[in-house]
Design a protein around this motif. Structure first.
Motif, short mmCIF file in Angstrom:
data_model
loop_
_atom_site.label_atom_id
_atom_site.label_comp_id
_atom_site.label_asym_id
_atom_site.label_seq_id
_atom_site.Cartn_x
_atom_site.Cartn_y
_atom_site.Cartn_z
N THR A 192 -33.66 -47.93 -10.64
CA THR A 192 -32.24 -47.55 -10.51
C THR A 192 -32.06 -46.14 -9.97
O THR A 192 -30.93 -45.72 -9.70
CB THR A 192 -31.52 -47.66 -11.87
OG1 THR A 192 -32.09 -46.72 -12.78
CG2 THR A 192 -31.63 -49.06 -12.43
N ASN A 193 -33.16 -45.41 -9.80
CA ASN A 193 -33.07 -44.02 -9.32
C ASN A 193 -33.89 -43.76 -8.07
O ASN A 193 -33.58 -42.84 -7.30
CB ASN A 193 -33.54 -43.06 -10.41
CG ASN A 193 -32.66 -43.11 -11.64
OD1 ASN A 193 -31.46 -42.86 -11.56
ND2 ASN A 193 -33.24 -43.45 -12.79
N TYR A 227 -30.15 -52.62 -7.44
CA TYR A 227 -30.19 -51.50 -8.38
C TYR A 227 -30.43 -50.16 -7.67
O TYR A 227 -29.86 -49.14 -8.02
CB TYR A 227 -31.33 -51.69 -9.38
CG TYR A 227 -30.99 -52.54 -10.57
CD1 TYR A 227 -29.92 -52.21 -11.41
CD2 TYR A 227 -31.74 -53.66 -10.89
CE1 TYR A 227 -29.62 -52.97 -12.52
CE2 TYR A 227 -31.44 -54.43 -12.00
CZ TYR A 227 -30.38 -54.09 -12.81
OH TYR A 227 -30.08 -54.85 -13.91
N GLN A 234 -26.51 -45.02 -3.94
CA GLN A 234 -26.68 -46.25 -4.74
C GLN A 234 -26.18 -47.45 -3.93
O GLN A 234 -25.11 -47.39 -3.31
CB GLN A 234 -25.87 -46.16 -6.04
CG GLN A 234 -26.37 -45.14 -7.03
CD GLN A 234 -27.71 -45.50 -7.66
OE1 GLN A 234 -28.52 -44.63 -7.98
NE2 GLN A 234 -27.96 -46.79 -7.84
N HIS A 261 -25.47 -53.50 -14.82
CA HIS A 261 -25.50 -52.07 -15.13
C HIS A 261 -26.04 -51.23 -13.97
O HIS A 261 -26.61 -50.16 -14.18
CB HIS A 261 -26.33 -51.80 -16.40
CG HIS A 261 -25.78 -52.43 -17.63
ND1 HIS A 261 -24.62 -52.00 -18.24
CD2 HIS A 261 -26.23 -53.49 -18.36
CE1 HIS A 261 -24.38 -52.76 -19.30
NE2 HIS A 261 -25.33 -53.67 -19.41
N LYS A 264 -23.28 -46.55 -11.13
CA LYS A 264 -23.26 -45.25 -11.81
C LYS A 264 -21.90 -44.56 -11.65
O LYS A 264 -21.44 -43.89 -12.56
CB LYS A 264 -24.39 -44.37 -11.28
CG LYS A 264 -25.77 -44.96 -11.57
CD LYS A 264 -26.90 -44.02 -11.23
CE LYS A 264 -28.23 -44.63 -11.62
NZ LYS A 264 -29.36 -43.72 -11.37
N ASP A 265 -21.30 -44.72 -10.49
CA ASP A 265 -19.98 -44.12 -10.23
C ASP A 265 -19.02 -45.27 -9.92
O ASP A 265 -18.97 -45.76 -8.79
CB ASP A 265 -20.08 -43.14 -9.05
CG ASP A 265 -18.77 -42.39 -8.78
OD1 ASP A 265 -17.70 -42.93 -9.13
OD2 ASP A 265 -18.84 -41.28 -8.22
N ARG A 284 -17.75 -47.47 -18.17
CA ARG A 284 -17.42 -47.59 -16.75
C ARG A 284 -15.94 -47.95 -16.57
O ARG A 284 -15.28 -47.48 -15.64
CB ARG A 284 -18.33 -48.62 -16.07
CG ARG A 284 -19.77 -48.14 -15.91
CD ARG A 284 -20.54 -48.94 -14.87
NE ARG A 284 -20.69 -50.36 -15.24
CZ ARG A 284 -21.66 -50.86 -16.00
NH1 ARG A 284 -22.59 -50.04 -16.51
NH2 ARG A 284 -21.73 -52.15 -16.26
#
Length: 785
Positions: A192-193, A227, A234, A261, A264-265, A284
């Motif tokens: 996810t990163n 993800y 993202q 999930h 993130k924004d 969220r």
């Protein structure tokens, strides 16, 4: 997909409160959309599954406590294949576990994929599921990727066409599909990163191409974003990916769903084009509410997502149908057939297979996989099989006249050296030995990449020792993707079963004894060693960035361009019969812009048994405009042939099949001296070839600047005459003097204005020259027309 009238959709959304809109673009619990009862909007149910329906009774049936939903979700994702039993499947409803994508991809059979879609739809409808979250078609860029087993191929043509088949079968029966994970979810490490950093040519030609192909051929009702970040953004929040490319360029009109999930924004995701945030998340939703109240959220973007989801929900509800009990036995037989027609016969020296005339023969079966088969990978796609074929039982059923001995071989079964010695002693008494070998379970799956491509501890040594006995040695491999085979030259036959699903045991037995002639072909390249994997030197990335250093040279393209010999090439697969190719003809004298090329050839079965052959069409550019792969797959088809039968094959290559993506112009471009059209049995087994000259598209003039080198400036067809006229007028020179000034700059390697200034000083300012060059670039100056 049939949609509701746009005016009516707009009217319903206009009646929603802001709070209802926020709820509507967010999930309800783990697996539902939000219902708005006062407006007559029901919820739909979705669940995971690409090769089977994973329906959790507690997660779907028991409501929507967000904390419980998150815990349940993480428990599913973190399960591993070796957990077994309840640990593996929890409270999921029994269903058919079909072959995983890694094996189905080897079928190269879009009709099988469509039948799979129809079967999955029937099981969904029996459970009340409206949307199945699949298929996944990320490119199998590296065999180390934890979710490689879910995906079909290293090539976008195979991936896109099989996905389209499955989607047509699923949606044709009234159940929605979700094409995923868009895009470049090629590793599970910090997924996810970790940003997948991919140049635009590689994106367009490899990683997005399968999605584009599947969407064009099947119109999936939803697309799921990935993800991972893509080039720093993202995926669920990338306007370039979800709006510019997916919607505006490709014309996609369906719903974009986030992976679970993945956002993130949340406001950024709405603006980018993500419609539905899954699953329900209080934080969220709060962020979305705050952005709306502060005026930071585009209300039209929010309404647009509401309209898309509303149209989607109403259409799905309209497709619900009452169904009786699913014929799971029929689905089990389909799972067996799919596996049998996808298993790849990698090696078969001296016709070691099929096993025939077994009366009085002694067969030694070695390996725990014969009684406890690994049929699937780990993670959110895991299916609870309602039955599983045990390979040893199926082998005994088909070879009742033979003496069959079995010995397990496992790390926890005692000293490995002693087990190997015992196996060797038994092999000396046998006519043939069948080894069930597998990769190390437990170190791969969703959320975890593999650390290597080795077999489980001791298995390489076991196989080596068995070959020393002189006994015919056959290896059946279970694996998520490639494994190393240091013993390959010593064994007689090898079968790649990948993850064969619940019918894999019977499928393998049928192939071993010739009840089914294997017709699977590798949909990925198998490397000799881990260091041969494309991009291995930059895997898995560092400091939050994973550079796709091989660029457009993914999979077989890398092995070809570097002249590296693979263990087994892309498209490879043997048969118990023999196929011949001939009589290639094409309907064009040249490859020209905008025109397809139709080819016709024959393929015949010259052996003594029925067989199926996958024919593969590659295009090889000759002197292309930019660096390109040696050859690329552009089409394929599978043909069933009786002994002595010949089929005439007709295939059309479209204009796009000859183009590459030119990042300088931002479009697909045709440019080469010629193309070889190759009809092949694999990427390294070219059977027929025809070279056609190419009529390329005109090379676009370069954009020139005052700092461009003279060579670049003069490569623009209008630059020299425009400069000459400009200098004559501006400096009041004759044409010959102006030409000398221009010629004096030709050998310079630095910027054009600096080169010109050596002769004229500051008589002409750089600003004046910039204005001229802008006019040349835009072709706006009257004297340039």
């Amino acid at each position: 997909m049939n949609t509701v009238d746009d005016d009516e959709l707009q009217s319903v959304v206009a009646m929603m409160t802001d709070e209802e809109k926020i709820d509507f673009v967010s999930g309800h619990g783990l697996w539902r959309t939000t219902a708005i009862e006062r407006l007559g909007i029901p919820a739909i149910v979705m669940t995971d599954g690409t090769y089977g329906v994973r329906y959790s009774t507690t997660q779907i049936d028991s409501g929507s406590d967000p904390e419980a939903a998150l815990s349940a979700f993480l428990a599913v994702v973190n399960r591993r294949a070796e957990d077994g039993g309840a640990g593996m499947f929890g409270d999921t409803h029994p269903a058919t576990c079909f072959p995983n994508g890694n094996l189905l991809g080897c079928s190269w059979d879009t009709s099988l994929a469509e039948q799979l879609g129809q079967a999955l739809a029937a099981e969904c409808q029996a459970l009340g599921v409206d949307l199945l979250l699949g298929p996944g078609i990320n490119i199998r860029r590296t065999p180390l990727a934890g979710r490689a087993y879910e995906y079909y191929s290293e090539d976008p043509v195979v991936s896109g066409d099989l996905a389209a088949g499955l989607i047509r079968g699923l949606q044709g029966a009234g159940v929605g599909a979700s094409l995923k994970h868009f895009a470049c979810n090629n590793s599970e490490i910090d997924r996810t990163n970790m940003s997948s950093d991919v140049d635009e040519r590689a994106l367009r030609e490899i990683y997005l191409a399968g999605f584009e192909r599947a969407i064009a051929k099947s119109d999936p009702w939803t697309v799921m974003s990935a993800y991972n970040p893509l080039n720093g953004a993202q995926a669920a929040e990338s306007r370039w990916l979800l709006t510019d490319v997916l919607r505006e360029e490709w014309g996609y009109n369906g719903v974009v769903i986030s992976d679970w999930h993945a956002i993130k924004d949340r406001p950024a995701a709405v603006h980018a084009g993500t419609d539905l945030d899954m699953p329900e998340s209080g934080p969220r939703k709060a962020r979305l509410r705050a952005a709306l109240q502060a005026g930071h959220l585009d209300c039209e973007a929010l309404d647009r997502s509401c309209r898309r989801i509303l149209s989607f929900v109403r259409s799905l509800v309209g497709k619900r149908r009452a169904v009786g009990p699913v014929d799971l036995d029929r689905h089990h037989e389909l799972a067996r057939r799919m596996a049998a027609e996808s298993i790849v016969l990698l090696k078969n020296d001296t016709a070691a297979l099929p096993l025939k005339d077994m009366a009085g023969k002694r067969l030694l079966v070695v390996g725990t996989g014969a009684i406890q088969p690994t049929i699937q990978g780990s993670g959110s796609a895991t299916t609870n099989p309602y039955r599983v074929d045990v390979p040893l039982d199926e082998i005994r059923a088909l070879a009742a006249e033979a003496a069959i001995d079995f010995m397990p071989f496992a790390k926890n079964g005692g000293d490995l050296g002693t087990q190997i010695a015992d196996a060797v002693a038994k092999a000396r008494l046998a006519d043939m030995v069948l080894v069930f070998a597998n990769h190390r379970t437990g170190d791969e799956g969703e959320g975890t990449d593999r650390s290597d491509i080795s077999l489980a501890d001791g298995q390489d040594a076991l196989i080596e020792a068995l070959t020393s006995t002189g006994c015919r040695t056959i290896v059946a491999l279970t694996m998520p993707d490639a494994v190393a085979m240091p013993w390959i030259d010593k064994v007689d036959a090898v079968l790649a079963c990948f993850y064969p699903g619940q019918g894999g045991g019977a499928a393998l037995a049928r192939v071993l004894f010739g009840k089914v002639n294997p017709s699977g072909k590798l949909s990925t390249t198998l490397p000799v060693k881990i260091q041969d994997i494309p991009g291995f030197h930059t895997y898995p990335g560092e400091n939050g960035h994973h550079l796709y250093s091989e660029s457009i040279f993914a999979g077989y393209r890398y092995y070809d361009v570097r002249a590296v010999k693979p263990l087994f090439p892309f498209g490879h697969g043997l048969s118990y019969t023999h196929f011949v190719y001939g009589d290639l003809s094409v309907d064009a004298e040249a490859v020209v812009p905008g025109s397809p090329v139709r080819l016709q050839f024959k393929v015949g079965n010259t052996g003594e048994v029925f067989g199926q052959e996958v024919v593969q069409i590659f295009v090889r550019p000759i002197e292309p405009g930019l660096k390109r792969p040696v050859r690329e797959l552009k089409a394929f088809s599978k043909h069933a042939l009786a002994p002595g039968e010949t089929a005439t094959v007709n295939i059309e290559l479209l204009p796009r099949d000859f183009q590459y993506f030119d990042t300088a112009t931002g479009r697909w471009t045709l440019r080469a001296t010629a193309f070889a059209i190759e009809v092949a049995a694999s990427s390294r087994d070219i059977r027929l070839s025809r070279v056609l000259p190419c009529v390329p598209e005109p090379t676009p003039a370069p954009r020139i600047k005052t700092t461009s080198s003279p060579a670049i400036v003069f490569s623009h067809p209008k630059a020299e005459p425009a400069l000459k006229g400009f200098i004559v007028e501006r400096l009041k020179l004759g044409e010959d003097e102006a030409q000398k000034l221009i010629d004096g700059t030709r050998q310079s390697f630095f910027g054009f204005y600096d080169a010109l200034s050596w002769s004229i000083g500051e008589s002409i300012s750089e600003g004046e020259l910039a204005v001229l060059f802008d006019a040349i670039n835009e072709d706006t100056s009257p004297e340039l027309r």
